[in-house]
Design an enzyme around this catalytic site. Sequence first.
Site, PDB file in Angstrom:
ATOM      1  N   GLY A  92       0.793  -1.226   0.000  1.00 24.55           N
ATOM      2  CA  GLY A  92       0.000   0.000   0.000  1.00 24.55           C
ATOM      3  C   GLY A  92       0.824   1.273   0.000  1.00 24.55           C
ATOM      4  O   GLY A  92       0.330   2.340   0.360  1.00 24.55           O
ATOM      5  N   GLN A  93       2.085   1.182  -0.442  1.00 24.69           N
ATOM      6  CA  GLN A  93       2.935   2.379  -0.475  1.00 24.69           C
ATOM      7  C   GLN A  93       2.526   3.263  -1.650  1.00 24.69           C
ATOM      8  O   GLN A  93       2.473   2.798  -2.792  1.00 24.69           O
ATOM      9  CB  GLN A  93       4.407   1.973  -0.611  1.00 24.69           C
ATOM     10  CG  GLN A  93       5.361   3.157  -0.547  1.00 24.69           C
ATOM     11  CD  GLN A  93       6.829   2.726  -0.553  1.00 24.69           C
ATOM     12  OE1 GLN A  93       7.155   1.533  -0.638  1.00 24.69           O
ATOM     13  NE2 GLN A  93       7.724   3.701  -0.476  1.00 24.69           N
ATOM     14  N   SER A  94       2.239   4.542  -1.376  1.00 25.48           N
ATOM     15  CA  SER A  94       1.825   5.450  -2.449  1.00 25.48           C
ATOM     16  C   SER A  94       2.869   6.519  -2.744  1.00 25.48           C
ATOM     17  O   SER A  94       2.824   7.129  -3.814  1.00 25.48           O
ATOM     18  CB  SER A  94       0.481   6.106  -2.114  1.00 25.48           C
ATOM     19  OG  SER A  94       0.589   6.917  -0.962  1.00 25.48           O
ATOM     20  N   HIS A  99       9.099   6.174   4.339  1.00 31.16           N
ATOM     21  CA  HIS A  99       8.511   6.989   5.404  1.00 31.16           C
ATOM     22  C   HIS A  99       7.871   6.087   6.430  1.00 31.16           C
ATOM     23  O   HIS A  99       7.307   5.046   6.109  1.00 31.16           O
ATOM     24  CB  HIS A  99       7.487   7.983   4.843  1.00 31.16           C
ATOM     25  CG  HIS A  99       6.464   7.371   3.942  1.00 31.16           C
ATOM     26  ND1 HIS A  99       6.740   7.047   2.621  1.00 31.16           N
ATOM     27  CD2 HIS A  99       5.175   7.010   4.153  1.00 31.16           C
ATOM     28  CE1 HIS A  99       5.650   6.511   2.080  1.00 31.16           C
ATOM     29  NE2 HIS A  99       4.695   6.474   2.984  1.00 31.16           N
ATOM     30  N   HIS A 101       4.997   5.942   9.314  1.00 30.40           N
ATOM     31  CA  HIS A 101       3.809   6.598   9.858  1.00 30.40           C
ATOM     32  C   HIS A 101       3.812   6.392  11.378  1.00 30.40           C
ATOM     33  O   HIS A 101       3.962   5.256  11.853  1.00 30.40           O
ATOM     34  CB  HIS A 101       2.525   5.938   9.342  1.00 30.40           C
ATOM     35  CG  HIS A 101       2.304   6.029   7.856  1.00 30.40           C
ATOM     36  ND1 HIS A 101       1.414   6.910   7.289  1.00 30.40           N
ATOM     37  CD2 HIS A 101       2.841   5.337   6.828  1.00 30.40           C
ATOM     38  CE1 HIS A 101       1.400   6.743   5.974  1.00 30.40           C
ATOM     39  NE2 HIS A 101       2.255   5.789   5.664  1.00 30.40           N
TER      40      HIS A 101
HETATM   41  P1  5GP Z   1       1.879   5.653   1.967  1.00 30.18           P
HETATM   42  O1  5GP Z   1       0.509   5.413   1.429  1.00 30.18           O
HETATM   43  O2  5GP Z   1       2.909   5.756   0.860  1.00 30.18           O
HETATM   44  O3  5GP Z   1       2.299   4.722   3.058  1.00 30.18           O
HETATM   45  O4  5GP Z   1       1.815   7.050   2.707  1.00 30.18           O
HETATM   46  C1  5GP Z   1       1.952   8.262   2.048  1.00 30.18           C
HETATM   47  C2  5GP Z   1       1.348   9.295   2.967  1.00 30.18           C
HETATM   48  O5  5GP Z   1       1.797  10.561   2.546  1.00 30.18           O
HETATM   49  C3  5GP Z   1      -0.178   9.322   2.946  1.00 30.18           C
HETATM   50  O6  5GP Z   1      -0.665   9.100   4.267  1.00 30.18           O
HETATM   51  C4  5GP Z   1      -0.505  10.727   2.449  1.00 30.18           C
HETATM   52  O7  5GP Z   1      -1.623  11.286   3.085  1.00 30.18           O
HETATM   53  C5  5GP Z   1       0.774  11.493   2.750  1.00 30.18           C
HETATM   54  N1  5GP Z   1       1.053  12.592   1.847  1.00 30.18           N
HETATM   55  C6  5GP Z   1       0.985  12.561   0.487  1.00 30.18           C
HETATM   56  N2  5GP Z   1       1.362  13.749  -0.019  1.00 30.18           N
HETATM   57  C7  5GP Z   1       1.650  14.550   1.042  1.00 30.18           C
HETATM   58  C8  5GP Z   1       2.098  15.903   1.157  1.00 30.18           C
HETATM   59  O8  5GP Z   1       2.297  16.620   0.166  1.00 30.18           O
HETATM   60  N3  5GP Z   1       2.304  16.378   2.412  1.00 30.18           N
HETATM   61  C9  5GP Z   1       2.095  15.616   3.523  1.00 30.18           C
HETATM   62  N4  5GP Z   1       2.328  16.195   4.700  1.00 30.18           N
HETATM   63  N5  5GP Z   1       1.683  14.335   3.453  1.00 30.18           N
HETATM   64  C10 5GP Z   1       1.459  13.813   2.225  1.00 30.18           C
END
Ligand code: 5GP
Length: 113
Positions: A92-94, A99, A101
């Site tokens: 689920g990495q976007s 990073h 959480h």
């Molecule tokens: P992933 O889905 O890759 O584990 O988490 C990516 C996270 O980055 C998501 O929770 C999303 O809300 C956050 N995110 C995406 N773009 C931005 C941004 O421009 N600024 C901040 N502060 N968070 C972001």
Amino acid sequence: MSDCLFCKIGRGELGTEFLLETDGIAAFRDIHPQAPTHILVIPKKHIQSLAQLEPEDQTLMGELLLAIRELAEKEGLQDGYRVVVNTGRDGGQSVDHLHFHLLGGRSLQWPPG
Ligand code: 5GP
Ligand code: ZN
């Protein structure tokens, strides 16, 4: 210079407010919080995901985990919290920049979806 979103944030180019910053890492609030506390902690160095981590990153990752502990204390998460590292497509990495959480401030369910 990298076009990567979190590299840009780490370099301070987007004016993001940091909750904690060192030479190696930065922490800032998630733009779409999933809990009362939802903080992202990143290495400033571009590492695509946990799957690309190298032995040379060992000290940096130790620093990052200690920063998470410090942030959790500052946020008053004495009842607990969750640290999540979504990795790759099935994980689920976007955003393709490693990073962590930090989620807390409410009772979190398990297992995740
Ligand atoms: P992933 O889905 O890759 O584990 O988490 C990516 C996270 O980055 C998501 O929770 C999303 O809300 C956050 N995110 C995406 N773009 C931005 C941004 O421009 N600024 C901040 N502060 N968070 C972001
Ligand atoms: Zn990056």
